[in-house]
Design an enzyme around this catalytic site. Structure first.
Site, PDB file in Angstrom:
ATOM      1  N   ASP A  65      23.271  -5.545-103.629  1.00 46.61           N
ATOM      2  CA  ASP A  65      22.014  -6.280-103.456  1.00 46.61           C
ATOM      3  C   ASP A  65      20.868  -5.282-103.294  1.00 46.61           C
ATOM      4  O   ASP A  65      21.092  -4.123-102.941  1.00 46.61           O
ATOM      5  CB  ASP A  65      22.073  -7.194-102.224  1.00 46.61           C
ATOM      6  N   SER A  66      19.652  -5.750-103.537  1.00 46.59           N
ATOM      7  CA  SER A  66      18.485  -4.895-103.356  1.00 46.59           C
ATOM      8  C   SER A  66      18.312  -4.515-101.876  1.00 46.59           C
ATOM      9  O   SER A  66      17.626  -3.549-101.571  1.00 46.59           O
ATOM     10  CB  SER A  66      17.240  -5.634-103.833  1.00 46.59           C
ATOM     11  N   CYS A  77      22.519 -10.503-105.981  1.00 44.46           N
ATOM     12  CA  CYS A  77      21.061 -10.499-105.918  1.00 44.46           C
ATOM     13  C   CYS A  77      20.584 -11.296-107.130  1.00 44.46           C
ATOM     14  O   CYS A  77      20.938 -10.963-108.273  1.00 44.46           O
ATOM     15  CB  CYS A  77      20.547  -9.064-105.993  1.00 44.46           C
ATOM     16  N   GLU A  83      13.296 -10.168 -93.782  1.00 48.65           N
ATOM     17  CA  GLU A  83      13.488  -8.727 -93.569  1.00 48.65           C
ATOM     18  C   GLU A  83      12.854  -8.281 -92.250  1.00 48.65           C
ATOM     19  O   GLU A  83      13.338  -7.360 -91.612  1.00 48.65           O
ATOM     20  CB  GLU A  83      12.856  -7.924 -94.725  1.00 48.65           C
ATOM     21  N   CYS A 139      17.764 -17.266-103.900  1.00 47.53           N
ATOM     22  CA  CYS A 139      17.532 -15.920-103.377  1.00 47.53           C
ATOM     23  C   CYS A 139      18.461 -15.745-102.188  1.00 47.53           C
ATOM     24  O   CYS A 139      18.571 -16.633-101.336  1.00 47.53           O
ATOM     25  CB  CYS A 139      16.074 -15.750-102.946  1.00 47.53           C
ATOM     26  N   HIS A 156      18.323 -14.114 -99.532  1.00 48.02           N
ATOM     27  CA  HIS A 156      17.751 -14.091 -98.179  1.00 48.02           C
ATOM     28  C   HIS A 156      17.530 -15.494 -97.612  1.00 48.02           C
ATOM     29  O   HIS A 156      17.438 -15.664 -96.408  1.00 48.02           O
ATOM     30  CB  HIS A 156      16.379 -13.408 -98.189  1.00 48.02           C
TER      31      HIS A 156
END
Ligand code: DGL
Length: 280
Positions: free
Chosen positions: A16-17, A79, A164, A198, A200
């Site tokens: 993942d990023s 991702c 984040e 996504c 997240h």
């Protein structure tokens, strides 16, 4: 210089990023605890969501090569942005030259497969990063399987930074969650199913449920990706034989180890050991 790749069995690579793919890894590990895993987060270069096609492709290919060098025969791009912008090019242009027996799989197709049975109105919404929405990958994949479904997308550029920065439970998150849900449902009031496109976004689920009108189903992709991977390995015993099974999990990051382990515990609810790597 190109490193010699091992032909022996290895862990499943999960890329993942940043941290978001941990929500996918968590579900995969719950579904298939016996396998070995290496998670790689490109935290030094996250976010990918706002980056160009060329850069997402370049970074993702570097990450895939790193996981191959570490012995992975199978890599999951956990991702959406990388799956949308890099997966196809890597599968078609790069894999045959690197090693035609290795596989790279994404998260969009497994997420999309389930929705045909879930939506009754045949109107589906997708919430994702700007990059994923602009790529049109979700409508394209959905229409390959279900041409009758109407798909509307909404880019939510503030949602990844909220997660984040551990602000997903804060009053600030309420504003941005409501804003994008309202905007999506204004585009198409008949939506009865929303895909969180996504990795997240599952962390914003309690806020999303707070503002979503009753009766709309939210699809968090982790469980669908995990079920699909299990079925893939059952259908491909040659690849299953190339995946080691000792129940281990290793974490790699391109940022500092301390930063990663602090934030990763938010996603996994457990302490982890992590190693910093350079990918280029
Ligand atoms: N993990 C990415 C995704 O699923 C979002 C984070 C980013 O923008 O890098 O699209």
């Amino acid at each position: 210089m190109k490193k010699e790749l091992s032909k022996s069995a290895g862990p499943i690579g999960v890329f993942d990023s940043g941290y978001g793919g941990l929500t996918i890894l968590d579900q995969i590990k719950q579904t298939m605890p016996e396998y070995d895993y290496i998670y790689l987060g490109d935290n030094a270069r996250t976010p990918y969501g706002t980056r160009s096609f060329e850069i997402v492709y370049e970074f993702t290919l570097q990450a895939v090569n790193k996981l191959f060098e570490m012995g992975c025969q199978l890599v999951i791009l956990a991702c959406n942005t990388a799956s949308a912008k890099a997966l196809r090019s890597i599968q078609i242009n790069d894999l045959p030259g690197i090693d035609p027996n290795r596989r790279v799989l994404g998260v969009i197709r497994p997420t999309v497969e389930c929705i045909g049975d879930i939506t009754h109105s045949r109107h589906v919404g997708v919430l994702a990063t700007s990059g994923t929405i602009k790529s049109q990958s979700y409508p394209l994949e959905i229409h390959k399987l279900y041409p009758d479904i109407v798909v509307s997308g909404e880019a939510c550029p503030m949602w990844v930074p909220l997660v984040e920065n551990q602000e997903y439970d804060s009053p600030g998150a309420d504003y941005f969650v409501k804003k994008h849900l309202d905007s999506l449902l204004t585009k198409d009031p008949e939506i009865d199913t929303i895909i969180l496109g996504c990795t997240h976004y599952p962390l914003l689920l309690s806020k999303i449920n707070k503002y979503l009108p009753k009766g709309i189903k939210v699809i968090s992709q982790g469980e669908y990706v995990a079920t699909s991977l299990k079925s893939y390995l059952r259908r491909h015993p040659e690849m299953d034989g190339l995946c080691t099974k000792n129940g281990s999990c290793k974490f790699l990051t391109t940022e500092s180890e301390i930063k990663f382990s602090d934030s990763a515990s938010t996603f996994l609810n457990t302490e982890i050991v992590v190693e910093r790597v350079v990918i280029e």
